[in-house]
Motif scaffolding. Structure first.
Motif, PDB file in Angstrom:
ATOM      1  N   ARG A  49       0.838  -1.189   0.000  1.00  0.00           N
ATOM      2  CA  ARG A  49       0.000   0.000   0.000  1.00  0.00           C
ATOM      3  C   ARG A  49       0.874   1.241   0.000  1.00  0.00           C
ATOM      4  NH1 ARG A  49       0.796  -1.875   4.930  1.00  0.00           N
ATOM      5  NH2 ARG A  49       0.922  -0.489   6.729  1.00  0.00           N
ATOM      6  N   LEU A  50       0.345   2.326  -0.524  1.00  0.00           N
ATOM      7  CA  LEU A  50       1.049   3.606  -0.559  1.00  0.00           C
ATOM      8  C   LEU A  50       0.650   4.445   0.643  1.00  0.00           C
ATOM      9  CD1 LEU A  50       0.764   4.356  -4.346  1.00  0.00           C
ATOM     10  CD2 LEU A  50       2.914   4.341  -3.077  1.00  0.00           C
ATOM     11  N   ILE A  51       1.652   5.010   1.291  1.00  0.00           N
ATOM     12  CA  ILE A  51       1.427   5.909   2.417  1.00  0.00           C
ATOM     13  C   ILE A  51       2.010   7.256   2.002  1.00  0.00           C
ATOM     14  CG2 ILE A  51       1.837   6.327   4.863  1.00  0.00           C
ATOM     15  CD1 ILE A  51       2.414   3.296   5.094  1.00  0.00           C
ATOM     16  N   LEU A  95       3.661   5.448  15.470  1.00  0.00           N
ATOM     17  CA  LEU A  95       2.905   5.829  14.278  1.00  0.00           C
ATOM     18  C   LEU A  95       2.905   7.343  14.087  1.00  0.00           C
ATOM     19  CD1 LEU A  95      -0.125   3.369  14.527  1.00  0.00           C
ATOM     20  CD2 LEU A  95       1.795   3.264  12.944  1.00  0.00           C
ATOM     21  N   ASN A  96       2.726   8.093  15.149  1.00  0.00           N
ATOM     22  CA  ASN A  96       2.733   9.545  15.025  1.00  0.00           C
ATOM     23  C   ASN A  96       4.088  10.059  14.573  1.00  0.00           C
ATOM     24  OD1 ASN A  96       0.047   9.937  15.660  1.00  0.00           O
ATOM     25  ND2 ASN A  96       0.401  10.340  17.828  1.00  0.00           N
ATOM     26  N   ILE A 127      -1.566   7.921  10.556  1.00  0.00           N
ATOM     27  CA  ILE A 127      -2.288   7.029   9.646  1.00  0.00           C
ATOM     28  C   ILE A 127      -3.016   7.891   8.625  1.00  0.00           C
ATOM     29  CG2 ILE A 127      -4.050   5.237   9.449  1.00  0.00           C
ATOM     30  CD1 ILE A 127      -3.540   4.495  12.354  1.00  0.00           C
ATOM     31  N   LEU A 128      -2.763   7.630   7.356  1.00  0.00           N
ATOM     32  CA  LEU A 128      -3.317   8.450   6.271  1.00  0.00           C
ATOM     33  C   LEU A 128      -2.955   9.923   6.473  1.00  0.00           C
ATOM     34  CD1 LEU A 128      -6.929   6.935   5.843  1.00  0.00           C
ATOM     35  CD2 LEU A 128      -4.791   6.238   4.730  1.00  0.00           C
ATOM     36  N   ILE A 175      -3.554  -1.610  18.030  1.00  0.00           N
ATOM     37  CA  ILE A 175      -3.373  -0.348  17.309  1.00  0.00           C
ATOM     38  C   ILE A 175      -2.904  -0.607  15.882  1.00  0.00           C
ATOM     39  CG2 ILE A 175      -2.125   1.836  17.256  1.00  0.00           C
ATOM     40  CD1 ILE A 175      -4.216   1.614  19.494  1.00  0.00           C
ATOM     41  N   TYR A 176      -1.958  -1.536  15.727  1.00  0.00           N
ATOM     42  CA  TYR A 176      -1.431  -1.796  14.385  1.00  0.00           C
ATOM     43  C   TYR A 176      -2.457  -2.519  13.505  1.00  0.00           C
ATOM     44  CZ  TYR A 176       3.200   0.150  14.880  1.00  0.00           C
ATOM     45  OH  TYR A 176       4.250   1.028  15.008  1.00  0.00           O
TER      46      TYR A 176
END
Length: 819
Positions: free
Chosen positions: A415-417, A464-465, A470-471, A725-726
């Motif tokens: 997937r692209l982030i 993640l932050n 996320i997105l 969370i993941y």
């Protein structure tokens, strides 16, 4: 000599290969050769020619690796030192062969490089005939992925890059692509691979333009490309759906300068490749850089994790070359370390056949600047993500800017982030944080569990932050205390939904609360992730599509207990069930009884007892069971937390564990609380304690957790909170939105690999197919608390309720309600 901080960090990596080295000597006696005071490696780099930007970065990486390796050898008292003879191939395969022959004449048996696939293709036969190993940090042609040859490549082959580029084109709205490519094995292979990936998505790659690597005037090629672009626009009628795919080295500069003379090709999107990403020549030429900006021109490069080791290597290389290095510099750095460690692990032999066996095994145990260097059966990097870079202008200065990452997690589709995900005006909500509302149970016997779960969740959110969220949205964590009380928990969750406008819910601890909260999430159509409460009712009886259960459920766990008891006590037929007086206890006991009677048809449940939550006096239960000891073969229990600690201490005083075999939820928190008071030989089960599943991903988590929480070891509840969370992240990114209905659809059948390994989510009930663990308590532990021995990790697929049974239960409940 005092070592630098960087050297200490690098030396720590060596500890990861100690196990390999020991295993090597056990399997194959090391050749008895005298240690050489100087070990000479070769390097074939494109220091001039069309790939000089990659060659320059790689040379800087090797120079730093030589310094660090020799500093390490000095620190351990070794007299051995390494030296690298660097040869410039001029990005010319014929010159590369001449230079390899020169290195062979000097006795070199391991060569780092060359840079380009065309060079590898030309020299590999000579290398194999003369017993020379080639370790390339940047060759990627898929046709060179040949098992058993003398070529090892520390980056993934181009099939991975092709997937990334095809996906980016497709998500950009491009449906037709025209390639313009360098006519060598690298360009030919990459065009073919990308064509296959793009057409698999539904796109079309039409016949393009192939040019000779020696071309200097591109007017003929660009004229042909311009005609093809004009014809394609006329045929499809939409310039935005057309793209040009350029596979070039540093000739990208004259191509872009000349391309501005052709109007059609200046109006469409262009896409690049790994050889151009972070190229210094492109951003040094104003007309070429401006063309790159005008046409978008994102370029992929092999991505590495920004680990501490990466940071320690990045800064010195950056200073050497005066710009951000491409990631092949880090791969070259790691390649020399692996080559050296292979030499040391094999008894300092220069025998290429021996080193050929050792090198991939060393790579599989090494974690360096690029992360885990494990190779596949063809000797190429096994795993790989890609970063996309595009040219940007800031105050009349051109620079490379990171624009996206193509991420491939084990078991999940790529997937692209995006660095800055493009959104429509209707989707401006994406600028707001994603709010996660957690209902814990801190004022209760669940305090330890909820706190541990929260710590695991906060660690995941912090990671993640730091990586962009996320997105592109940061995560915000809102925490409430449900106090192990249904009414309070419901009140707190409703307030989180209505006042705080949370996007997703987390928690609670107890199964009774969980069912009440599930009714709330159903009313408000919001997804909750359950990582402690494990009643099967969440996903079977009361299923409403709003609960993702990442923790093993009560049915799976009860069956797991029965299987372990039957395995170790095959003649046991008389069982006593002692559980807690609420939803979880009843479910666990029922599942155990069902499974034990399936395994032992003449099994008998000779007694059942249920203690209230928070019970303080267990003597009536203990004495009752002891009075029946001659009629009991095993005692099954699901007691946990403070209740289990209290029971164990009281039961030990009665000599209970000397008389009756017993199993309960003896996880890390209980083992840590009991310490030396925990009875040796008693059976425990749990849901994700690290000592029961010490895989590499799990142990990396343990290190990060301890670093964040002052040396504290994580419990299984922290593991589950982290995975929760993941898993939510994976579903949101598949959905491309936080919309509940879209995320729910993404969860159905979702592949997921977390700290406990591969744990997919079933579509029928949103139940993660998670493992259950059990073992026998022992005080022989490398940790400051007891652990288990003889651990059995039972695959969730073996004990989860079959889908047809889920449907039967739901149908029966539906009929009962209707009647």
């Amino acid at each position: 000599m005092a070592l630098t901080t960087k050297a200490i960090a690098v030396i720590a990596v060596i500890l990861l290969v100690v196990g390999f080295a020991a295993g090597w000597f056990l399997r194959t006696p090391a050749p008895e050769v005298a240690p050489q005071p100087e070990v000479v490696f070769g390097a074939l780099l494109s220091l001039t020619g069309s790939a000089s930007s990659v060659g320059e970065s790689s040379e800087a990486g090797l120079e730093l690796a030589v310094e660090d390796v020799n500093e390490y050898l000095l620190s351990i008292g070794s007299k051995t030192r390494i030296r690298v003879i660097v040869e410039d191939t001029k990005t010319d395969p014929a010159v590369a062969l001449e230079k390899l022959q020169s290195l062979a004449g000097k006795g070199v048996r391991v060569v780092i490089g060359p840079v380009c696939s065309a060079e590898v293709e030309t020299i590999k036969a000579y290398a194999e005939e003369n017993g020379i190993l080639l370790v390339s940090a940047s060759s990627i042609a898929p046709s060179l992925a040949i098992p058993g040859d003398n070529v090892f490549r520390f980056c993934p082959d181009a099939t991975h890059q092709a997937e990334a580029v095809a996906r980016l084109m497709w998500e950009d709205g491009v449906r037709v692509v025209i390639p313009l490519w360098r006519g060598d094995v690298w360009g030919d292979d990459l065009v073919e691979a990308t064509k296959g990936c793009f057409e698999e998505l539904g796109g079309t790659m039409v016949d393009g333009v192939r040019y000779s690597p020696t071309t200097e005037d591109f007017s003929t090629e660009l004229g042909s490309l311009n005609s093809k672009v004009s014809q394609t626009i006329a045929q499809y009628g939409d310039v935005d759906s057309l793209g040009v795919y350029l596979l070039a080295f540093e000739e990208v500069v004259p191509i872009f300068i000349q391309a501005q003379n052709y109007p059609s090709i200046s109006t469409v999107k262009w896409y690049g490749n790994n050889a151009v990403a972070l190229d210094k020549e492109l951003i040094s030429n104003t007309p070429a850089a401006q063309f790159a900006i005008r046409t978008g021109f994102p370029n992929p490069t092999y991505a590495v994790g920004k680990t501490e080791k990466y940071g320690l290597v990045d800064d010195p290389i950056r200073k050497k070359i005066g710009r951000p290095p491409n990631n092949y510099a880090f791969a070259a750095y790691d390649a020399l370390w692996v080559a050296t460690l292979s030499y040391l692990a094999t008894g300092r032999t220069n025998d290429s056949a021996t080193l050929k066996i050792a090198l991939p095994q060393t790579a599989g145990s090494y974690f360096g600047a690029t992360g885990w260097t494990v190779l596949n059966e063809a000797g190429d990097r096994k795993f790989g993500n890609y970063d996309f870079w595009a040219v940007r202008e800031d105050n009349d200065t051109f620079m490379w800017e990171h624009v996206a990452r193509y991420q491939v997690d084990p078991g999940l589709p790529g997937r692209l982030i995006y660095e800055r995900k493009p959104v429509s005006l209707e989707e401006q909500v994406s600028l707001k944080p994603i709010k996660l509302g957690h209902v814990g149970d801190y004022s209760s016997i669940c305090e330890l569990y909820s706190t541990s779960e929260k710590k695991g969740q906060l660690l995941a959110i912090e990671e993640l932050n730091a990586a962009g969220g996320i997105l592109g949205r940061q995560l915000e964590y809102l925490d409430r205390d449900g106090a192990l009380n249904v009414d309070i928990s419901v009140r707190e969750l409703k307030d989180l939904i209505l006042s705080e406008k949370i996007d997703f819910a987390l928690g609670p601890c107890s199964s009774s609360e969980a069912l009440a909260l599930q009714a709330v999430t159903g009313d408000y159509n919001i997804i909750r992730v359950s990582s402690i409460a494990c009643t099967e009712a969440q996903t079977v009886d009361n299923y409403n599509g709003t609960t993702l259960q990442v923790v093993v459920n009560s049915y799976m766990e009860g069956r797991g207990q029965a299987r372990r008891i039957h395995r170790d006590f095959p003649n046991a037929k008389k069982f006593y069930c002692f559980n807690q007086d609420y939803e979880f206890g009843y479910r666990e006991q029922a599942a155990f009884e069902e499974e034990i009677k399936r395994l032992v048809p003449d099994a008998v449940i000779v007694g059942k007892a249920f203690s209230k939550l928070g019970e303080t006096d267990y003597s009536p239960f203990i004495t009752a069971m002891l009075a029946m000891k001659d009629d009991i073969d095993f005692v099954q229990s699901s007691l946990y937390g403070d209740d289990l600690v209290a029971f164990t201490k009281q039961a030990k005083g009665y000599g209970f564990f000397d008389e009756l075999p017993f199993m309960a939820l003896y996880d890390i928190d209980v083992l840590r609380a009991l310490g030396k008071d925990v009875p040796e030989g008693v059976y425990g089960f749990a849901r994700g304690d690290f000592f029961a599943d010490p895989n590499p991903k799990m142990m990396e988590f343990v290190e990060k957790y301890r670093a964040k929480y002052n040396g504290e070891y994580p419990s299984g509840w922290a593991v589950l909170g982290y995975d929760a969370i993941y898993a939510l992240k994976a579903a949101i990114e598949i959905a491309g939105t936080t919309d509940t209905d879209a995320v729910r659809e993404a969860l159905k059948g979702m592949d997921f690999t977390g700290l406990r390994g591969y744990t997919p989510v079933r579509a029928i009930d949103l139940m993660m197919v998670a493992p259950t663990y059990n073992g026998i308590i022992t005080h022989e532990s490398p940790y400051p608390f007891p652990i288990w021995r003889d651990v059995w990790k039972i695959d969730g697929a073996e004990v989860i309720r079959p889908e047809e049974s889920v449907l039967e239960v739901r149908a029966a409940l539906s009929n009962r309600t209707a009647s």
